[in-house]
Scaffold this active site. Structure first.
Site, mmCIF file in Angstrom:
data_model
loop_
_atom_site.group_PDB
_atom_site.id
_atom_site.type_symbol
_atom_site.label_atom_id
_atom_site.label_comp_id
_atom_site.label_asym_id
_atom_site.label_seq_id
_atom_site.Cartn_x
_atom_site.Cartn_y
_atom_site.Cartn_z
ATOM 1 N N ARG A 87 -6.266 -5.681 -1.672
ATOM 2 C CA ARG A 87 -7.289 -6.280 -0.607
ATOM 3 C C ARG A 87 -8.904 -5.488 -2.114
ATOM 4 N NH1 ARG A 87 -8.164 -3.282 4.589
ATOM 5 N NH2 ARG A 87 -6.602 -1.856 3.342
ATOM 6 N N PRO A 135 5.911 -19.602 9.445
ATOM 7 C CA PRO A 135 6.989 -19.412 10.658
ATOM 8 C C PRO A 135 6.265 -19.032 12.061
ATOM 9 C CG PRO A 135 6.799 -18.037 8.762
ATOM 10 C CD PRO A 135 5.426 -19.118 8.884
ATOM 11 N N TYR A 144 -0.625 -21.058 13.994
ATOM 12 C CA TYR A 144 -2.180 -20.967 14.897
ATOM 13 C C TYR A 144 -2.568 -21.087 13.446
ATOM 14 C CZ TYR A 144 -1.321 -15.597 13.988
ATOM 15 O OH TYR A 144 -1.189 -14.519 13.953
ATOM 16 N N ARG A 163 3.104 -4.740 16.978
ATOM 17 C CA ARG A 163 2.330 -5.452 17.030
ATOM 18 C C ARG A 163 1.551 -6.540 17.956
ATOM 19 N NH1 ARG A 163 2.864 -3.631 11.477
ATOM 20 N NH2 ARG A 163 1.750 -1.507 11.411
ATOM 21 N N ARG A 222 0.694 -1.036 -0.258
ATOM 22 C CA ARG A 222 0.047 0.166 0.173
ATOM 23 C C ARG A 222 0.415 1.169 0.573
ATOM 24 N NH1 ARG A 222 -3.011 -1.277 5.321
ATOM 25 N NH2 ARG A 222 -1.198 -1.761 5.728
HETATM 26 C C1 HXC Z 1 -8.058 -2.669 18.732
HETATM 27 C C2 HXC Z 1 -7.489 -1.959 16.131
HETATM 28 C C3 HXC Z 1 -6.149 -2.415 17.160
HETATM 29 C C4 HXC Z 1 -5.755 -1.946 17.738
HETATM 30 C C5 HXC Z 1 -6.647 -0.917 14.605
HETATM 31 N N1 HXC Z 1 -7.774 -1.210 15.605
HETATM 32 N N2 HXC Z 1 -5.691 -1.983 15.503
HETATM 33 N N3 HXC Z 1 -8.397 -2.510 17.106
HETATM 34 N N4 HXC Z 1 -6.519 -2.778 18.761
HETATM 35 N N5 HXC Z 1 -4.428 -2.865 18.257
HETATM 36 C C6 HXC Z 1 -8.886 -0.987 14.558
HETATM 37 C C7 HXC Z 1 -9.120 0.459 14.011
HETATM 38 O O1 HXC Z 1 -10.101 1.035 15.087
HETATM 39 C C8 HXC Z 1 -9.789 0.805 13.076
HETATM 40 O O2 HXC Z 1 -11.655 0.301 13.436
HETATM 41 C C9 HXC Z 1 -9.887 -0.618 12.236
HETATM 42 O O3 HXC Z 1 -8.390 -1.707 13.456
HETATM 43 C C10 HXC Z 1 -8.901 -0.591 10.955
HETATM 44 O O4 HXC Z 1 -7.876 0.262 11.818
HETATM 45 P P1 HXC Z 1 -6.627 1.288 11.060
HETATM 46 O O5 HXC Z 1 -5.577 1.780 11.234
HETATM 47 O O6 HXC Z 1 -7.952 2.164 9.867
HETATM 48 O O7 HXC Z 1 -6.579 0.501 9.306
HETATM 49 P P2 HXC Z 1 -5.395 0.103 8.478
HETATM 50 O O8 HXC Z 1 -4.105 2.068 8.382
HETATM 51 O O9 HXC Z 1 -5.662 0.101 6.844
HETATM 52 O O10 HXC Z 1 -3.747 -0.356 9.299
HETATM 53 C C11 HXC Z 1 -4.552 -1.669 9.296
HETATM 54 C C12 HXC Z 1 -3.332 -2.614 10.424
HETATM 55 C C13 HXC Z 1 -2.509 -2.331 10.495
HETATM 56 C C14 HXC Z 1 -3.643 -4.311 9.740
HETATM 57 C C15 HXC Z 1 -4.705 -2.038 11.683
HETATM 58 O O11 HXC Z 1 -1.383 -2.781 11.901
HETATM 59 C C16 HXC Z 1 -1.064 -2.297 9.052
HETATM 60 O O12 HXC Z 1 -0.520 -1.612 8.475
HETATM 61 N N6 HXC Z 1 -0.380 -3.615 9.266
HETATM 62 C C17 HXC Z 1 0.121 -3.553 8.422
HETATM 63 C C18 HXC Z 1 1.685 -5.054 8.802
HETATM 64 C C19 HXC Z 1 1.287 -5.497 10.439
HETATM 65 O O13 HXC Z 1 0.507 -5.636 10.658
HETATM 66 N N7 HXC Z 1 2.247 -7.077 9.861
HETATM 67 C C20 HXC Z 1 2.155 -7.655 11.104
HETATM 68 C C21 HXC Z 1 1.662 -8.713 10.351
HETATM 69 S S1 HXC Z 1 2.747 -10.346 11.300
HETATM 70 P P3 HXC Z 1 -12.848 1.223 13.592
HETATM 71 O O14 HXC Z 1 -13.936 -0.169 13.931
HETATM 72 O O15 HXC Z 1 -12.328 1.892 14.810
HETATM 73 O O16 HXC Z 1 -12.836 2.560 12.698
HETATM 74 C C22 HXC Z 1 1.611 -11.631 11.598
HETATM 75 C C23 HXC Z 1 1.840 -13.213 12.210
HETATM 76 C C24 HXC Z 1 2.571 -12.726 13.210
HETATM 77 O O17 HXC Z 1 0.743 -11.687 10.427
HETATM 78 C C25 HXC Z 1 2.767 -14.360 14.137
HETATM 79 C C26 HXC Z 1 4.516 -14.266 14.894
HETATM 80 C C27 HXC Z 1 4.478 -15.527 15.521
HETATM 81 P P1 NAP Z 2 5.140 -7.104 7.610
HETATM 82 O O1 NAP Z 2 6.939 -6.604 7.530
HETATM 83 O O2 NAP Z 2 4.666 -5.660 8.038
HETATM 84 O O3 NAP Z 2 5.372 -6.845 6.289
HETATM 85 C C1 NAP Z 2 3.537 -7.854 6.367
HETATM 86 C C2 NAP Z 2 3.368 -6.580 4.920
HETATM 87 O O4 NAP Z 2 2.342 -6.516 4.688
HETATM 88 C C3 NAP Z 2 3.575 -5.136 4.862
HETATM 89 O O5 NAP Z 2 4.710 -5.038 3.838
HETATM 90 C C4 NAP Z 2 2.787 -4.026 3.795
HETATM 91 O O6 NAP Z 2 3.097 -3.059 3.167
HETATM 92 C C5 NAP Z 2 2.009 -4.882 3.895
HETATM 93 N N1 NAP Z 2 0.521 -5.308 3.138
HETATM 94 C C6 NAP Z 2 -0.253 -4.407 4.565
HETATM 95 N N2 NAP Z 2 -1.469 -4.593 3.931
HETATM 96 C C7 NAP Z 2 -1.172 -4.737 3.179
HETATM 97 C C8 NAP Z 2 -2.550 -4.538 1.919
HETATM 98 N N3 NAP Z 2 -3.629 -4.009 1.842
HETATM 99 N N4 NAP Z 2 -1.924 -4.580 0.773
HETATM 100 C C9 NAP Z 2 -0.719 -4.623 0.202
HETATM 101 N N5 NAP Z 2 0.241 -5.089 1.335
HETATM 102 C C10 NAP Z 2 -0.026 -4.639 2.128
HETATM 103 O O7 NAP Z 2 5.237 -8.273 8.510
HETATM 104 P P2 NAP Z 2 6.035 -8.861 8.183
HETATM 105 O O8 NAP Z 2 6.199 -10.225 9.829
HETATM 106 O O9 NAP Z 2 7.231 -9.690 7.537
HETATM 107 O O10 NAP Z 2 5.379 -10.383 7.966
HETATM 108 C C11 NAP Z 2 5.556 -10.999 7.016
HETATM 109 C C12 NAP Z 2 4.175 -12.560 6.680
HETATM 110 O O11 NAP Z 2 5.248 -13.564 7.491
HETATM 111 C C13 NAP Z 2 3.270 -11.903 6.622
HETATM 112 O O12 NAP Z 2 1.941 -13.003 5.564
HETATM 113 C C14 NAP Z 2 3.085 -12.467 8.081
HETATM 114 O O13 NAP Z 2 1.433 -13.397 8.661
HETATM 115 C C15 NAP Z 2 3.675 -14.158 8.401
HETATM 116 N N6 NAP Z 2 4.338 -13.866 9.746
HETATM 117 C C16 NAP Z 2 5.308 -13.844 10.091
HETATM 118 C C17 NAP Z 2 6.025 -13.778 11.252
HETATM 119 C C18 NAP Z 2 6.810 -13.494 11.879
HETATM 120 O O14 NAP Z 2 6.622 -13.728 13.859
HETATM 121 N N7 NAP Z 2 7.547 -12.281 11.649
HETATM 122 C C19 NAP Z 2 5.518 -15.320 11.848
HETATM 123 C C20 NAP Z 2 4.789 -16.130 11.659
HETATM 124 C C21 NAP Z 2 4.041 -15.368 10.062
HETATM 125 P P3 NAP Z 2 2.437 -1.668 3.585
HETATM 126 O O15 NAP Z 2 1.634 -1.148 5.084
HETATM 127 O O16 NAP Z 2 3.510 -0.671 2.632
HETATM 128 O O17 NAP Z 2 0.554 -2.070 2.647
#
Ligand code: HXC
Ligand code: NAP
Length: 292
Positions: free
Chosen positions: A77, A198, A157, A209, A48
């Protein structure tokens, strides 16, 4: 340097491949993009935030000395946006034959604190994003008779479910089902679909997060890992290169866990007996044998 931190493949092992890595501008996606590029693939990264993608493209060009990488702004999306990125990628590199569904959103929260929009945002990025990209590329591969490869990034999970990340657990379970379903249905077109699950690999996106600093006193994620270390990005990218390469031609519908045994360690009934000091085992044995 430990062996697992070394690069496993010879140069140019992925030459002739063009791989789209969603979320390839940060974290594990960027590490995979880096290794694919080093191995001679053309790489497309898409997410994004345009500035993050542009910066990553510049950084990857510099660190690899290669120029065959492009980055596009894309919200996975949005199906039309995904189709546009695929068109642009094909225009640049001639074809696309690999997809890594890596983009994700996640954060920890008690489920009852979530709004319905918060639930939607995670499941849409993870599940809808993965099926949008798989569907758009799959249609193109089938039409053009290209034997594409899909690699989905799930989590451990995906099988067990997990509290406090319920939207992510639901979505990743869906991606696991997508992996196995498409592996069966599209094998007849030569399309392989696999996944990596992973354990914890340090990335800013995930750790900020999921393991926020103010929880560190209460929860130490390392305690859950029997090898007592986090994953190294190179060991994951070695696996991602193997699964994308033709060396893994007979692997289809598989999910490979790379977590140092974390999830089975925490599932095994008696594994917490690790905490019993060895000096205590004579005493324990006496009690246990005494029950005969
Ligand atoms: C409760 C939350 C929240 C929080 C956001 N929301 N953060 N609710 N607790 N901590 C709510 C907001 O209030 C809003 O709802 C809705 O979620 C959307 O939030 P936005 O901030 O408007 O969305 P957006 O800017 O699109 O951000 C998306 C996001 C953000 C998912 C919330 O965290 C993001 O951009 N993430 C991308 C990268 C990421 O998450 N990486 C981690 C991947 S790790 P309302 O109703 O208030 O409007 C992984 C697995 C790891 O996946 C496993 C490890 C072992
Ligand atoms: P990360 O750096 O936060 O990567 C997530 C990426 O997804 C970001 O580059 C983000 O970029 C992109 N993204 C989020 N919303 C998107 C959207 N709507 N369209 C396009 N891109 C979007 O986290 P990471 O740890 O490297 O995670 C990578 C993958 O590994 C994920 O699938 C996660 O579930 C998996 N995973 C990670 C771990 C870990 O320990 N790190 C463990 C298990 C699984 P933008 O914000 O620019 O969109």
């Amino acid at each position: 340097m430990e062996k697992y931190q070394e690069k496993m493949f010879k140069n140019n092992e992925l030459q002739g491949k063009t791989i789209l890595v969603t979320g390839g501008g940060t974290g594990l996606g960027k590490s995979m993009a880096h290794y694919y590029l080093e191995l001679g693939a053309n790489v497309i990264i898409a997410s994004r935030k345009k500035e993050v993608i542009d910066e990553a493209v510049a950084e990857l060009k510099k660190s690899t000395g290669k120029s065959n990488i492009v980055g596009y702004e894309c919200d996975v999306r949005d199906y039309l946006n995904v189709e546009k990125v695929i068109e642009q990628g094909i225009e640049t590199f001639g074809e696309i034959n690999g997809l890594v569904n890596n983009a994700a959103g996640n954060f920890v929260s008690p489920t009852e604190r979530l709004s319905n929009k918060a639930f939607d945002v995670i499941t849409d990025i993870v599940l809808k994003g993965s099926y949008n990209c798989s569907l758009a590329l799959g249609k193109y591969w089938i039409e053009k008779k290209i034997k594409g490869t899909v690699l989905n990034i799930v989590t451990t999970y995906s099988w067990t479910g997990s509290g406090y990340v319920v939207p992510s657990a639901c979505a990743k379970a869906g991606v696991l089902a997508l992996t196995r379903s498409l592996a069966s249905e599209w094998a007849k077109y030569g399309i392989r679909t696999n996944a990596i699950a992973p354990g914890p690999f340090p990335t800013q996106g995930a750790f900020s997060r999921l393991f926020p600093e103010n929880l560190a006193k209460l929860i130490d994620p390392l305690k859950r890992i029997p090898l007592k270390r986090f994953g190294d990005h190179q060991e994951l990218t070695n696996l991602a290169a193997y699964l994308m390469s033709d060396f893994s031609a007979y692997i289809n519908g598989e999910v490979i866990t790379i977590d140092a045994g974390e999830w089975i360690y925490n599932a095994g009934e008696f594994n917490s007996f690790d905490n019993i000091p060895s000096a205590m085992w004579d005493e324990v044995e006496k009690h246990v044998r005494g029950k005969k």
